[in-house]
Design a protein around this motif. Sequence first.
Motif, PDB file in Angstrom:
ATOM      1  N   TYR A   1     -23.498  50.340  27.487  1.00 12.70           N
ATOM      2  CA  TYR A   1     -22.726  49.119  27.266  1.00 12.70           C
ATOM      3  C   TYR A   1     -22.827  48.170  28.460  1.00 12.70           C
ATOM      4  N   SER A   2     -22.651  48.707  29.661  1.00 12.55           N
ATOM      5  CA  SER A   2     -22.610  47.832  30.834  1.00 12.55           C
ATOM      6  C   SER A   2     -23.965  47.199  31.124  1.00 12.55           C
ATOM      7  N   VAL A   3     -25.042  47.955  30.998  1.00  7.97           N
ATOM      8  CA  VAL A   3     -26.367  47.384  31.241  1.00  7.97           C
ATOM      9  C   VAL A   3     -26.720  46.396  30.137  1.00  7.97           C
ATOM     10  N   GLY A   4     -26.459  46.759  28.882  1.00  6.08           N
ATOM     11  CA  GLY A   4     -26.760  45.858  27.778  1.00  6.08           C
ATOM     12  C   GLY A   4     -25.994  44.554  27.864  1.00  6.08           C
ATOM     13  N   VAL A   5     -24.706  44.660  28.174  1.00  2.00           N
ATOM     14  CA  VAL A   5     -23.883  43.458  28.274  1.00  2.00           C
ATOM     15  C   VAL A   5     -24.261  42.626  29.498  1.00  2.00           C
ATOM     16  N   THR A   6     -24.615  43.294  30.599  1.00  2.00           N
ATOM     17  CA  THR A   6     -24.982  42.563  31.812  1.00  2.00           C
ATOM     18  C   THR A   6     -26.275  41.781  31.628  1.00  2.00           C
ATOM     19  N   VAL A   7     -27.295  42.461  31.146  1.00  2.00           N
ATOM     20  CA  VAL A   7     -28.614  41.842  31.040  1.00  2.00           C
ATOM     21  C   VAL A   7     -28.628  40.736  29.989  1.00  2.00           C
ATOM     22  N   PHE A   8     -27.917  40.960  28.874  1.00  2.00           N
ATOM     23  CA  PHE A   8     -28.004  40.009  27.773  1.00  2.00           C
ATOM     24  C   PHE A   8     -26.712  39.220  27.556  1.00  2.00           C
ATOM     25  N   GLY A   9     -25.561  39.899  27.466  1.00  4.18           N
ATOM     26  CA  GLY A   9     -24.318  39.190  27.193  1.00  4.18           C
ATOM     27  C   GLY A   9     -23.835  38.344  28.349  1.00  4.18           C
ATOM     28  N   GLY A  10     -23.780  38.935  29.540  1.00  4.15           N
ATOM     29  CA  GLY A  10     -23.257  38.217  30.691  1.00  4.15           C
ATOM     30  C   GLY A  10     -24.087  37.012  31.078  1.00  4.15           C
ATOM     31  N   SER A  11     -25.380  37.088  30.824  1.00  7.11           N
ATOM     32  CA  SER A  11     -26.265  35.970  31.182  1.00  7.11           C
ATOM     33  C   SER A  11     -26.383  34.935  30.074  1.00  7.11           C
ATOM     34  N   SER A  12     -25.895  35.248  28.880  1.00  9.64           N
ATOM     35  CA  SER A  12     -26.181  34.400  27.712  1.00  9.64           C
ATOM     36  C   SER A  12     -25.622  32.987  27.853  1.00  9.64           C
ATOM     37  N   GLN A  13     -24.386  32.858  28.364  1.00 10.02           N
ATOM     38  CA  GLN A  13     -23.812  31.524  28.504  1.00 10.02           C
ATOM     39  C   GLN A  13     -24.607  30.687  29.501  1.00 10.02           C
ATOM     40  N   PHE A  14     -24.999  31.315  30.609  1.00  6.71           N
ATOM     41  CA  PHE A  14     -25.792  30.593  31.608  1.00  6.71           C
ATOM     42  C   PHE A  14     -27.148  30.199  31.026  1.00  6.71           C
ATOM     43  N   VAL A  15     -27.777  31.135  30.315  1.00  7.73           N
ATOM     44  CA  VAL A  15     -29.109  30.876  29.759  1.00  7.73           C
ATOM     45  C   VAL A  15     -29.082  29.716  28.769  1.00  7.73           C
ATOM     46  N   VAL A  16     -28.140  29.740  27.827  1.00  7.75           N
ATOM     47  CA  VAL A  16     -28.142  28.685  26.810  1.00  7.75           C
ATOM     48  C   VAL A  16     -27.671  27.350  27.389  1.00  7.75           C
ATOM     49  N   THR A  17     -26.763  27.385  28.374  1.00  8.83           N
ATOM     50  CA  THR A  17     -26.363  26.140  29.039  1.00  8.83           C
ATOM     51  C   THR A  17     -27.554  25.516  29.743  1.00  8.83           C
ATOM     52  N   TRP A  18     -28.334  26.355  30.420  1.00  6.73           N
ATOM     53  CA  TRP A  18     -29.537  25.873  31.098  1.00  6.73           C
ATOM     54  C   TRP A  18     -30.560  25.356  30.095  1.00  6.73           C
ATOM     55  N   LEU A  19     -30.756  26.075  28.991  1.00  4.38           N
ATOM     56  CA  LEU A  19     -31.719  25.658  27.969  1.00  4.38           C
ATOM     57  C   LEU A  19     -31.331  24.318  27.344  1.00  4.38           C
ATOM     58  N   ILE A  20     -30.038  24.162  27.058  1.00  5.14           N
ATOM     59  CA  ILE A  20     -29.581  22.890  26.480  1.00  5.14           C
ATOM     60  C   ILE A  20     -29.799  21.746  27.463  1.00  5.14           C
ATOM     61  N   ALA A  21     -29.457  22.008  28.751  1.00  6.16           N
ATOM     62  CA  ALA A  21     -29.615  20.960  29.770  1.00  6.16           C
ATOM     63  C   ALA A  21     -31.082  20.583  29.981  1.00  6.16           C
ATOM     64  N   LYS A  22     -31.979  21.590  29.947  1.00  5.60           N
ATOM     65  CA  LYS A  22     -33.389  21.333  30.223  1.00  5.60           C
ATOM     66  C   LYS A  22     -34.135  20.756  29.028  1.00  5.60           C
ATOM     67  N   THR A  23     -33.828  21.266  27.835  1.00  2.00           N
ATOM     68  CA  THR A  23     -34.597  20.871  26.654  1.00  2.00           C
ATOM     69  C   THR A  23     -33.892  19.816  25.812  1.00  2.00           C
ATOM     70  N   GLY A  24     -32.579  19.722  25.940  1.00  2.00           N
ATOM     71  CA  GLY A  24     -31.829  18.811  25.092  1.00  2.00           C
ATOM     72  C   GLY A  24     -31.736  19.280  23.654  1.00  2.00           C
ATOM     73  N   ASN A  25     -32.159  20.520  23.395  1.00  5.70           N
ATOM     74  CA  ASN A  25     -32.151  21.062  22.033  1.00  5.70           C
ATOM     75  C   ASN A  25     -30.822  21.762  21.759  1.00  5.70           C
ATOM     76  N   PRO A  26     -29.985  21.225  20.867  1.00  8.92           N
ATOM     77  CA  PRO A  26     -28.685  21.860  20.597  1.00  8.92           C
ATOM     78  C   PRO A  26     -28.807  23.178  19.833  1.00  8.92           C
ATOM     79  N   LEU A  27     -29.995  23.494  19.337  1.00 10.82           N
ATOM     80  CA  LEU A  27     -30.205  24.757  18.624  1.00 10.82           C
ATOM     81  C   LEU A  27     -30.579  25.906  19.571  1.00 10.82           C
TER      82      LEU A  27
END
Length: 432
Positions: free
Chosen positions: A380-406
């Motif tokens: 649980y902790s490794v799965g959530v850390t690698v994927f869940g914990g980073s997900s908000q940062f990743v998609v925020t960065w993707l939206i900011a860089k690409t402008g793609n709301p999807l």
Amino acid sequence: MNDATLAIASAAAPAHAPARQSQFRLIAACSIGNALEIYDFTVYSFFALLIGRLFFPSESPFGSLLLAVATFGIGFVMRPLGGLVIGSYADRRGRKSAMTLTIALMVAGTLCIALAPTYAQAGVYGSLVLLAGRLLQGFSLGGEVGAATSMLMESGSVGQRGFRVSWQLGSQGISALLGAFTGAVLYATLTPHALESWGWRVPFLIGLAIAPVGLYIRAKLDETHEAAPDAPSPLGTLMREHGGKVLQGILSVTSGTVGMYLVVFFMPTYMIRVLKMPPSLSLLSGCATGVTMLVASLVSGRLADRLARRKPLVMGAIAFNLVAVVPAFWLMTRFPSVPLVLALSVLLTAAANLGSTPMLLVLMELLPAGVRASGLSVIYSVGVTVFGGSSQFVVTWLIAKTGNPLAPALYMVACGLVTLLAVWSIREHRAD
């Protein structure tokens, strides 16, 4: 937690169970730690924009938000360490001792966040206090899930273990609901100045008030696991004899954890920043998805107890989300409205949670009792850390860089494909 539901569960507890805790006390004790942590996570997520301005001032609004969600995510970095240390402790010293330790650490972490001075008051030191609180919370939850979920599984009858374990996930729904409701009330009733000066701290202080109850009822629990004095290291045994199962488990929780942290916790920020909705209305998504998590988790627990095989339910839920998530986000961005966003968020949350409880049971039944808490903690902790914990940062960065709301939907699809393959590779073993 509904008294009537728990009363029914208590009445249904098998008569042959050792004179151990009632179903009510067991479920409350094992769920409250995870619920407290998810409540804090929910509140932090919903106030991420405000916390970003107060603790991480930046010329760019996305810069402050990135730093705020990065601090949210950095607490996850401590989860694997907490999973290793506390999970091993739970397999060596018992579930009860580990659960008492985790809730005490949660209290310390929440206290740091609730009382942290802002950047304007203490400069970078205020930001470091906030960071310390997130690190303590992450360490504690890394071991909390394995110990508490193992106790829920091991107590009572085999035929009701799905229902018991479902409360671990259902409590997250209750916490998300309470956190979102608290945030919505504060946004609706306080002025922006009051929110910035003291209002955002109120939900964390409420969480602190709940903690003593958790400590008390956990102290009254009966232990479900006692290791032999000469038992080998749980972590050594886990990695040596069950390493492949651990890897399968980590990949199997990818889709569920990314979906939860994006659809339930990131959605309010997405509605405000991308869909341009008012904060007081967008927070309703947390309330709607919180109720959905609770109901869907309990339903899936009942289904898991009745189904001869659980993998088809898990794979069906993952496949549905793979097909539905991109159209759902496209509709949100094309026709942004509160009712539509709420309806689609509820749909995605329900589908994901129908497979979550059966997935937990499949993973725990793969592992013997001597390494069960360690194994689930690491998974649980490794799965959530690698994927869940980073997900908000990743998609925020993707939206900011690409402008793609999807971007959130596309990221969820990628994670869903990984999970579908991992679950397919697991050989289900229904333990008695």
